[in-house]
Design an enzyme around this catalytic site. Structure first.
Site, PDB file in Angstrom:
ATOM      1  N   ASP A   1       0.824  -1.206   0.000  1.00  0.00           N
ATOM      2  CA  ASP A   1       0.000   0.000   0.000  1.00  0.00           C
ATOM      3  C   ASP A   1       0.862   1.261   0.000  1.00  0.00           C
ATOM      4  O   ASP A   1       1.456   1.604   1.023  1.00  0.00           O
ATOM      5  CB  ASP A   1      -0.906  -0.037   1.237  1.00  0.00           C
ATOM      6  CG  ASP A   1      -1.811   1.169   1.368  1.00  0.00           C
ATOM      7  OD1 ASP A   1      -1.978   1.906   0.372  1.00  0.00           O
ATOM      8  OD2 ASP A   1      -2.369   1.372   2.465  1.00  0.00           O
TER       9      ASP A   1
ATOM     10  N   ASP B   1      -1.770   5.798  -5.383  1.00  0.00           N
ATOM     11  CA  ASP B   1      -2.030   4.916  -4.236  1.00  0.00           C
ATOM     12  C   ASP B   1      -2.405   3.506  -4.681  1.00  0.00           C
ATOM     13  O   ASP B   1      -3.514   3.270  -5.152  1.00  0.00           O
ATOM     14  CB  ASP B   1      -3.146   5.529  -3.377  1.00  0.00           C
ATOM     15  CG  ASP B   1      -3.418   4.748  -2.107  1.00  0.00           C
ATOM     16  OD1 ASP B   1      -2.709   3.763  -1.839  1.00  0.00           O
ATOM     17  OD2 ASP B   1      -4.350   5.134  -1.375  1.00  0.00           O
TER      18      ASP B   1
END
Length: 388
Positions: free
Chosen positions: A94, A277
């Site tokens: 992440d 992201d």
């Protein structure tokens, strides 16, 4: 000749890169939907992914807000090992967070009964601490302790890595999550508990030759996706990489010039900020322009809160073009309309993330699937090129 051979081997060793294969699985949303739990989940959990980027911390060094719905649609997961001998975990890599945490044997929550659990007593290299961790997920919290151990990531032995061991996990929903934990790859400035992120620890130990990592997300339903630590593999993209300066060092935040459709600005007409992201599946932006985009592509909300689109529209809708640092990055309808089991949904989601520089956009997996992405910490820049 022997010296030339030795020098060649040394040069080759300096260019070694480490790849972590990512597997594409059913998202948490699909798992919940198949078990008839999605409506209940959406009712109980406030749909506010924006709080991922602006946590409300009661104790800045210990507590982080991380709404579970950020990971509702994520489909790409990799395997890491923690401890000696290594205990394996499936994690989300992440770039929108900075901490590493996994479930532990100290967890008695329902969610932990369906996931791999770290047992410190089975690791000869584990070191305990007095630190604790609490990450809020909507109606409940993941609480745990902090410890140090060796983390195996794509052939790298990351020693003395701090990570969280969960003791409680909220609700029954995480029981169906296709991942065990999270491995954050953002800057250390947003790390909870002052923990050194995995990539920073890897670089500080001199385990990679370049202070960067890169991501390729395949559109293939099963395999081919990869996170590359310490280098760039040009076989994953076409043309040359275009570099974009990081505008704020925390998340991987960059400046976007405009967003257009059919040559007309549909959002970000005077420029805006965006975060790249991998931990967000969709492409999100401020609710007002996103609502206009949903209308333009014919999307409407169904009873599950999903924005559905006619699959036949894929052949007729135009590209949506993101211009970044003077370079155009078109998203074709086949990218921003998601097909699954005969139905189609929009890859856009409305989300208000106010900052001093305006509302943030989030370039999630919908965007990254189209563009090989390099996260360059040495030069604080993001590299983008069309996938091969």
């Amino acid at each position: 000749m022997k010296w030339l051979l030795l020098l060649g081997l040394v040069a080759l060793s300096e260019c070694i890169i480490y790849k972590v294969p990512l597997v594409r699985k059913k998202s948490l949303r699909r798992n919940l939907s198949e078990h008839g739990l999605l409506k209940d989940f959406l009712k109980k959990h406030n749909r506010n992914p924006a709080s991922k980027y602006f946590p409300q911390t009661e104790a800045p060094t210990l507590i982080d807000e991380q709404p579970l719905e950020n990971y509702l649609d994520v489909e790409y997961f990799g395997t890491i090992g923690i401890g000696t001998p290594a205990q394996d975990f499936t994690v989300i890599f992440d770039t929108g967070s900075s901490n590493l945490w996994v479930p532990s044997v100290y967890c008695s929550s329902l969610a932990c009964t369906n996931h791999n659990l770290f047992n410190p007593q089975d690791s000869s290299t584990y070191q305990s601490t007095s630190g604790t961790l609490s990450i809020t997920y909507g109606t409940g919290s993941m609480t745990g302790i902090l410890g140090y151990d060796t983390v195996q990531v794509g052939g790298i032995s990351d020693t003395n890595q701090i990570f969280g061991l969960s003791e409680t996990e909220p609700g029954s929903f995480l029981y169906y999550a296709p991942f065990d934990g999270i491995l954050g790859l953002a800057y250390p400035s947003i790390s909870s508990s002052g923990a050194t992120p995995v990539f920073d620890n890897i670089w500080d130990q001199g385990l990679v030759s370049q202070d960067l990592f890169s991501v390729y997300l395949s559109a293939d339903d099963q395999s081919g996706s990869v996170v590359i630590f310490g280098g760039i593999d040009s076989s994953y993209y076409t043309g040359s990489l275009n570099w974009v300066p990081v505008s704020v060092e925390g998340y991987w935040q960059i400046s976007v010039d405009s967003i257009t459709m059919n040559g007309e600005a549909i959002a970000c007409a005077e420029g805006c900020q965006a975060i790249v992201d991998t931990g967000t599946s969709l492409l999100t932006g401020p609710t007002s322009p996103i609502a206009n985009i949903q209308s333009d592509i014919g999307a409407s909300e169904n009873s599950d809160g999903e924005m559905v689109v006619s699959c036949s529209a894929i052949s007729s809708l135009p590209d949506i073009v993101f211009t970044i640092n003077g370079v155009q990055y078109p998203l074709p309808p086949s990218a921003y309309i998601l097909q699954s089991q005969g139905s189609c949904t929009s890859g856009f989601q409305g989300m208000d993330v106010p900052t001093e520089s305006g509302e943030l956009w989030i370039l999630g997996d919908v965007f990254i699937r189209q563009y090989f992405t390099v996260f360059d910490r040495a030069n604080n820049q993001v590299g983008l090129a069309p996938v091969a």
